[in-house]
Write an enzyme that holds these catalytic residues in place. Structure first.
Site, short mmCIF file in Angstrom:
data_model
loop_
_atom_site.label_atom_id
_atom_site.label_comp_id
_atom_site.label_asym_id
_atom_site.label_seq_id
_atom_site.Cartn_x
_atom_site.Cartn_y
_atom_site.Cartn_z
N GLY A 5 0.81 -1.22 0.00
CA GLY A 5 0.00 0.00 0.00
C GLY A 5 0.84 1.26 0.00
O GLY A 5 1.97 1.27 -0.48
N PRO B 192 -7.20 -0.25 10.00
CA PRO B 192 -8.27 0.76 10.05
C PRO B 192 -8.92 0.82 11.43
O PRO B 192 -8.72 -0.07 12.25
CB PRO B 192 -9.27 0.24 9.01
CG PRO B 192 -9.03 -1.22 8.93
CD PRO B 192 -7.59 -1.44 9.23
N GLU C 170 6.52 4.49 10.58
CA GLU C 170 6.76 5.26 9.38
C GLU C 170 6.39 6.71 9.61
O GLU C 170 5.30 6.99 10.08
CB GLU C 170 5.87 4.67 8.27
CG GLU C 170 6.20 5.18 6.93
CD GLU C 170 7.69 5.16 6.70
OE1 GLU C 170 8.22 4.07 6.47
OE2 GLU C 170 8.34 6.23 6.78
N LYS D 123 5.08 7.25 17.65
CA LYS D 123 4.37 7.46 16.39
C LYS D 123 3.00 8.10 16.64
O LYS D 123 2.64 9.09 16.00
CB LYS D 123 4.23 6.12 15.67
CG LYS D 123 3.27 6.11 14.52
CD LYS D 123 3.84 6.83 13.31
CE LYS D 123 2.77 7.10 12.30
NZ LYS D 123 3.03 6.73 10.96
N THR E 115 2.15 9.77 19.22
CA THR E 115 2.36 11.11 19.79
C THR E 115 2.68 12.12 18.70
O THR E 115 2.13 13.23 18.68
CB THR E 115 3.52 11.06 20.81
OG1 THR E 115 3.27 10.01 21.73
CG2 THR E 115 3.65 12.37 21.55
N VAL F 19 -9.88 23.30 5.50
CA VAL F 19 -11.21 22.76 5.71
C VAL F 19 -11.18 21.57 6.69
O VAL F 19 -12.22 21.06 7.09
CB VAL F 19 -11.82 22.39 4.34
CG1 VAL F 19 -10.91 21.45 3.58
CG2 VAL F 19 -13.20 21.78 4.45
N CYS G 76 -3.94 8.62 8.74
CA CYS G 76 -3.27 8.50 10.04
C CYS G 76 -3.86 9.34 11.17
O CYS G 76 -4.12 8.83 12.25
CB CYS G 76 -1.80 8.87 9.91
SG CYS G 76 -0.84 7.59 9.12
C1 UDX Z 1 0.87 12.17 8.42
C2 UDX Z 1 2.18 12.54 9.15
O1 UDX Z 1 2.62 13.83 8.72
C3 UDX Z 1 3.23 11.48 8.88
O2 UDX Z 1 4.42 11.78 9.60
C4 UDX Z 1 2.67 10.15 9.33
O3 UDX Z 1 3.59 9.11 9.14
C5 UDX Z 1 1.38 9.83 8.60
O4 UDX Z 1 0.44 10.88 8.81
P1 UDX Z 1 -0.04 12.38 5.94
O5 UDX Z 1 -1.36 11.98 6.53
O6 UDX Z 1 0.43 11.69 4.73
O7 UDX Z 1 1.11 12.21 7.03
O8 UDX Z 1 -0.10 13.94 5.56
P2 UDX Z 1 0.16 15.34 6.30
O9 UDX Z 1 1.03 16.15 5.43
O10 UDX Z 1 0.58 15.18 7.70
O11 UDX Z 1 -1.29 16.01 6.24
C6 UDX Z 1 -2.41 15.51 6.95
C7 UDX Z 1 -3.62 16.38 6.74
O12 UDX Z 1 -3.48 17.64 7.37
C8 UDX Z 1 -3.91 16.70 5.27
O13 UDX Z 1 -5.29 16.62 5.03
C9 UDX Z 1 -3.39 18.10 5.11
O14 UDX Z 1 -4.01 18.79 4.05
C10 UDX Z 1 -3.73 18.70 6.47
N1 UDX Z 1 -2.89 19.85 6.85
C11 UDX Z 1 -1.54 19.69 7.00
C12 UDX Z 1 -3.48 21.08 7.11
O15 UDX Z 1 -4.69 21.23 6.99
N2 UDX Z 1 -2.69 22.12 7.51
C13 UDX Z 1 -1.34 22.01 7.66
O16 UDX Z 1 -0.69 22.99 8.02
C14 UDX Z 1 -0.74 20.75 7.40
P1 ADP Z 2 -1.14 1.82 4.26
O1 ADP Z 2 -1.50 3.25 3.99
O2 ADP Z 2 -0.96 1.53 5.73
O3 ADP Z 2 0.01 1.33 3.44
P2 ADP Z 2 -2.98 0.39 2.50
O4 ADP Z 2 -4.42 0.05 2.72
O5 ADP Z 2 -2.60 1.31 1.39
O6 ADP Z 2 -2.43 0.92 3.90
O7 ADP Z 2 -2.16 -0.96 2.27
C1 ADP Z 2 -2.26 -2.12 3.02
C2 ADP Z 2 -2.18 -3.33 2.09
O8 ADP Z 2 -2.05 -4.52 2.90
C3 ADP Z 2 -3.42 -3.56 1.22
O9 ADP Z 2 -3.04 -3.55 -0.15
C4 ADP Z 2 -3.95 -4.96 1.65
O10 ADP Z 2 -4.43 -5.72 0.56
C5 ADP Z 2 -2.70 -5.59 2.23
N1 ADP Z 2 -2.95 -6.69 3.18
C6 ADP Z 2 -3.76 -6.69 4.27
N2 ADP Z 2 -3.70 -7.89 4.93
C7 ADP Z 2 -2.81 -8.67 4.24
C8 ADP Z 2 -2.29 -10.01 4.41
N3 ADP Z 2 -2.67 -10.79 5.43
N4 ADP Z 2 -1.41 -10.48 3.51
C9 ADP Z 2 -1.01 -9.68 2.47
N5 ADP Z 2 -1.45 -8.43 2.26
C10 ADP Z 2 -2.33 -7.90 3.12
#
Ligand code: UDX
Ligand code: ADP
Length: 463
Positions: free
Chosen positions: A12, A94, A162, A221, A223, A271, A277
């Site tokens: 993913g 999820p 991550e 993570k 936090t 918005v 995450c």
């Molecule tokens: C986040 C963390 O940043 C990352 O470290 C973690 O591993 C996964 O979650 P991500 O969800 O990919 O990453 O995107 P990020 O850039 O953090 O943005 C999250 C949301 O906040 C987005 O919808 C973004 O548009 C919004 N955002 C971000 C704001 O509205 N304002 C900002 O100043 C920053």
């Molecule tokens: P993330 O953003 O955490 O990477 P995603 O939903 O994009 O999450 O990716 C998770 C992936 O893990 C999906 O493509 C799903 O099909 C796969 N997956 C979930 N359970 C298993 C499993 N038991 N074996 C192999 N793949 C799996």
């Protein structure tokens, strides 16, 4: 222990880019990414690298370089587990949609299935690395499954959360602020940590690689994400006050961002935050706090989510109010559906909730996003289960072309901060719209003076 073969379960947004970079930077290691989803694996293997399932700037070039050399995508999960010395778990976690902790706790069923599969298949000792965001003490559950169902094989469990953000995943992976690795304090645990440190040391300076115990790593993570989301909810709370008082939230953000104790990042009023995450991790934190009886701690963090929900609702309310209290049968153009720019990911995107509110008011939504298809837009709405799929399909008009999406619309709403939106011919958009023509800028990316000169009624967040 020297690692020669890595397996990653889950192809993913996390597993795919992370493994592509490891493969690029460590040509001596064979990296195999496996997934149950055949369609997804086929897309990763597509002869045209532009068709890989995840859009991230710079990713397709890296996949092109490493794929077939030491980077492989496969559905043969068992074989890849069996061959690897190190297994990353990057499956989705999820929020639970059923049972205890519904709507809050992380659903660990995919993780548990992985652990059981690893236990069943493994014939030699392995290092198992948790990559997905997991609640504190998940490693304990994985360990107990591995130790009790395996066939005498020894497992070391590491937590290596991550920190990549989508849209900048490649840069974040190439130049991380830090790498965090949590492991057991035993001698074997330390050896496993060192094996993973050696992998990252191929391109990351060792002083940026932090090692901790497993629980500190897992909680760090949650936090980090809670702190980042809290900043956005804090500035969004101020945006509402700015609108009432005549202050401008962008000016406020600039003024406080120059305080070195606060810093300029994550102060962009919007918005509302989305993504896979923030919401999930905070709900998780709230759930963990509650389960330890820490009600005040739980309430404190929950408020970050409440504020975010309020911000999304406030945006749709403003649209309805401004359009003379009715959007029934009016066409509203959405520019952007992804949760942020430079990604095709739409999980928890504010656009979904704003659209849902407006469809409840009988609006017709015309969506244009450079990387998101109509099919995905409908799937996101169907997932909310507010109405039938048929009803959603009738309410969503989607267009391949932004100018068509805006044509005859009563209002344009900016939901994602894609750079191309700023460069559009706004005069042309204005000419094709119903008058008065409204723009609701949920990302504060357009120039108010320019739009007002054209004739738009322009409203940004927080001013
Ligand atoms: C986040 C963390 O940043 C990352 O470290 C973690 O591993 C996964 O979650 P991500 O969800 O990919 O990453 O995107 P990020 O850039 O953090 O943005 C999250 C949301 O906040 C987005 O919808 C973004 O548009 C919004 N955002 C971000 C704001 O509205 N304002 C900002 O100043 C920053
Ligand atoms: P993330 O953003 O955490 O990477 P995603 O939903 O994009 O999450 O990716 C998770 C992936 O893990 C999906 O493509 C799903 O099909 C796969 N997956 C979930 N359970 C298993 C499993 N038991 N074996 C192999 N793949 C799996």
């Amino acid at each position: 222990m020297k690692i020669t073969k890595i397996c990653c379960i889950g192809a993913g947004y996390v597993g795919g880019p992370t493994m592509a970079i490891i493969a690029q930077k460590c040509p001596q290691i064979q990296v195999t990414v496996v997934d149950l989803n055949e369609e997804r694996i086929a897309a990763w293997n597509d002869a045209d690298v532009n068709n890989i399932p995840i859009y991230e700037p710079g990713l397709s070039e890296i996949v092109k370089e490493a794929r077939g050399r030491n980077l492989f995508f496969s559905t043969a999960v068992d074989q890849a587990i069996d061959e690897a010395e190190m297994i990353f778990i990057s499956v989705n976690t999820p929020t639970k949609t059923y049972g205890k902790g519904k709507g809050m706790a992380a659903d660990l069923k995919y993780i548990e299935l992985c652990a059981r599969q690893i236990a069943r298949v493994s014939k030699s000792n392995k290092i198992v690395v948790e990559k997905s965001t997991l609640p504190v003490r998940t490693a304990e559950a994985i360990k107990s499954i591995l130790d009790n169902t395996g066939n005498g094989v020894k497992f070391q469990i590491l937590s290596n959360p991550e920190f990549l953000a989508e849209g900048t995943a490649v840069q974040d992976l190439l130049h991380p602020d830090r790498i965090l690795i949590g492991g057991d304090t035993t001698a074997e645990g330390q050896k496993a940590i060192q094996a993973l440190v050696d992998v990252y040391a191929n391109w990351v300076a060792v002083d940026k690689i932090l090692t901790t115990n497993v629980w500190s790593s897992e909680l760090s993570k949650l936090t980090a994400n809670a702190f980042l989301a809290q900043r956005i909810s804090s500035i969004n709370a101020m945006s509402e006050l700015c609108e009432k008082t005549g202050a401008d939230v962008n000016e406020v953000a600039r003024a406080i961002g120059m305080d070195s104790r606060i810093g300029p990042k994550f102060l962009k009023a919007s918005v509302g935050f989305g993504g896979s995450c923030f919401q999930k991790d905070i709900l998780n934190l709230v759930y963990i706090a509650k389960s330890y009886g820490l009600q005040e701690v739980a309430d404190y963090w929950e408020q970050v989510i409440i504020m975010n929900d309020h911000q999304k609702r406030r945006f749709s309310d403003t649209i309805v109010k401004t359009l003379y209290n009715t959007v029934s049968d009016k066409k509203i153009a959405f520019l952007g559906w992804a949760f942020k720019k430079d990604t095709n990911d739409t999980r928890e995107s504010a656009a979904i909730y704003v659209a849902d509110d407006l469809i409840n008011e009988n609006a017709k939504i015309a969506v244009y996003d450079p990387k998101v298809s109509r099919k995905k837009v409908l799937a996101d709405l169907d997932y909310l289960q507010t109405r039938t799929a048929d009803e959603n399909a009738k309410s969503i008009l989607s267009f391949e072309n932004p100018y068509e999406a805006c044509s005859n619309a009563h209002a344009v709403a900016i939901l994602t901060e894609w750079d191309e939106f700023v460069a559009y011919d706004w005069q042309k958009i204005y000419d094709a719209m119903q008058k008065p023509a409204f723009v609701f800028d949920g990302r504060n990316i357009l120039d108010k003076a320019v739009l007002e000169k054209i004739g738009f009624v322009y409203q940004a967040i927080g001013s």
